[in-house]
Design a protein around this motif. Structure first.
Motif, PDB file in Angstrom:
ATOM      1  N   TYR A 152      64.359 -55.368  43.550  1.00  0.00           N
ATOM      2  CA  TYR A 152      63.102 -55.649  42.880  1.00  0.00           C
ATOM      3  C   TYR A 152      61.976 -54.842  43.511  1.00  0.00           C
ATOM      4  N   GLU A 153      61.075 -54.377  42.667  1.00  0.00           N
ATOM      5  CA  GLU A 153      59.920 -53.636  43.165  1.00  0.00           C
ATOM      6  C   GLU A 153      59.162 -54.444  44.214  1.00  0.00           C
ATOM      7  N   ILE A 154      59.050 -55.767  43.980  1.00  0.00           N
ATOM      8  CA  ILE A 154      58.269 -56.584  44.899  1.00  0.00           C
ATOM      9  C   ILE A 154      58.903 -56.637  46.278  1.00  0.00           C
ATOM     10  N   ASP A 155      60.263 -56.613  46.354  1.00  0.00           N
ATOM     11  CA  ASP A 155      60.909 -56.595  47.657  1.00  0.00           C
ATOM     12  C   ASP A 155      60.624 -55.286  48.381  1.00  0.00           C
ATOM     13  N   TRP A 156      60.600 -54.185  47.631  1.00  0.00           N
ATOM     14  CA  TRP A 156      60.267 -52.898  48.246  1.00  0.00           C
ATOM     15  C   TRP A 156      58.835 -52.908  48.764  1.00  0.00           C
ATOM     16  N   ILE A 157      57.905 -53.462  47.977  1.00  0.00           N
ATOM     17  CA  ILE A 157      56.503 -53.517  48.400  1.00  0.00           C
ATOM     18  C   ILE A 157      56.369 -54.335  49.674  1.00  0.00           C
ATOM     19  N   GLU A 158      57.009 -55.524  49.704  1.00  0.00           N
ATOM     20  CA  GLU A 158      56.903 -56.379  50.881  1.00  0.00           C
ATOM     21  C   GLU A 158      57.491 -55.684  52.117  1.00  0.00           C
TER      22      GLU A 158
END
Length: 247
Positions: free
Chosen positions: A104-110
């Protein structure tokens, strides 16, 4: 008294020969994609910023369902092992016609925030806030909550919540709201592993529970009445219950 459930635990292939094989053998896949974002309050771990990735260096893709994801093989090679290790046990998107491991994009961002302590403040006020508001309407639906219910858990004005849910790029969450979101998303991830079926998650959240720390309240009532400290306690409780089965 709620029933005890055995948690689903991802299995790791002991003979995996590459990072991609280890990832494929360790993640938990879901038919209905979700975007977990939990982290310890998005705090930087002060890793060397020389390993950082500039925004946009890893392309973001969008599935027909609207799920935003990245292809792990497009992560710079020197960062792949670290990112794959971070993903172990996490939910990963399943997208038609995509063969390689996805995240998920959000996991990459975090994860990238942890790699960029020099940019943590900027990420907290922009990318993380946007990602949270892209995710929370889906969580509210799965938990059987109204916009008003979820806005109260996040301590966001209902008008702002609805505006930001419709236009996430305008989102600007405060430090307390980010901490609430972090704990709620940790709760969400644990419940998804403990209860694969949405109906079971809803039932547990809304049923009265005589066990500690609920004291006759439902988990939703506990979160609403107890504020931020209750969110922290429930997250810790569910993290522990994943190891032994939910009580």
């Amino acid at each position: 008294m709620s029933q005890k459930y055995d948690p689903q635990r991802p299995t790791v292939e002991g003979n995996a020969r590459s990072s991609f094989e280890r990832l494929n053998g360790s993640v938990q896949h879901y038919d209905k994609p979700f975007e977990p974002v939990d982290s310890e309050h998005w705090e930087a771990d002060l890793l060397e910023p020389t390993n950082a990735v500039r925004p946009g260096e890893v392309p973001t893709h969008i599935a027909p369902t609207g799920t935003r994801y990245i292809r792990v093989h497009e992560v710079p090679p020197k960062l792949q092992d670290g990112f794959i290790s971070y993903l172990t046990g996490a939910g990963c998107p399943v997208v038609e016609n995509e063969d390689g491991p996805l995240a998920y994009e959000i996991d990459w961002i975090e994860w990238r925030q942890h790699r960029r302590p020099d940019r943590i403040a900027a990420h907290n006020s922009t990318e993380t806030s946007v990602a949270v508001m892209r995710t929370f309407p889906t969580i509210a639906h799965e938990w059987g909550l109204s916009d008003t219910d979820m806005a109260a858990l996040l301590k966001i004005n209902i008008d702002s919540y609805r505006e930001w849910a419709a236009t996430p790029l305008q989102t600007n969450l405060s430090a307390e709201q980010l901490e609430r979101a972090s704990n709620l998303l940790g709760i969400y991830r644990s419940l998804t592993l403990l209860f694969p079926q949405v109906e079971d998650r809803q039932r547990w959240l809304h049923d009265l529970n005589d066990n500690a720390p609920f004291s006759g309240l439902s988990p939703m009532e506990l979160m609403n009445r107890g504020g931020l400290s209750a969110l922290r306690s429930l997250r810790d409780y569910l993290d522990a219950q994943r190891k032994v089965g939910l009580a």
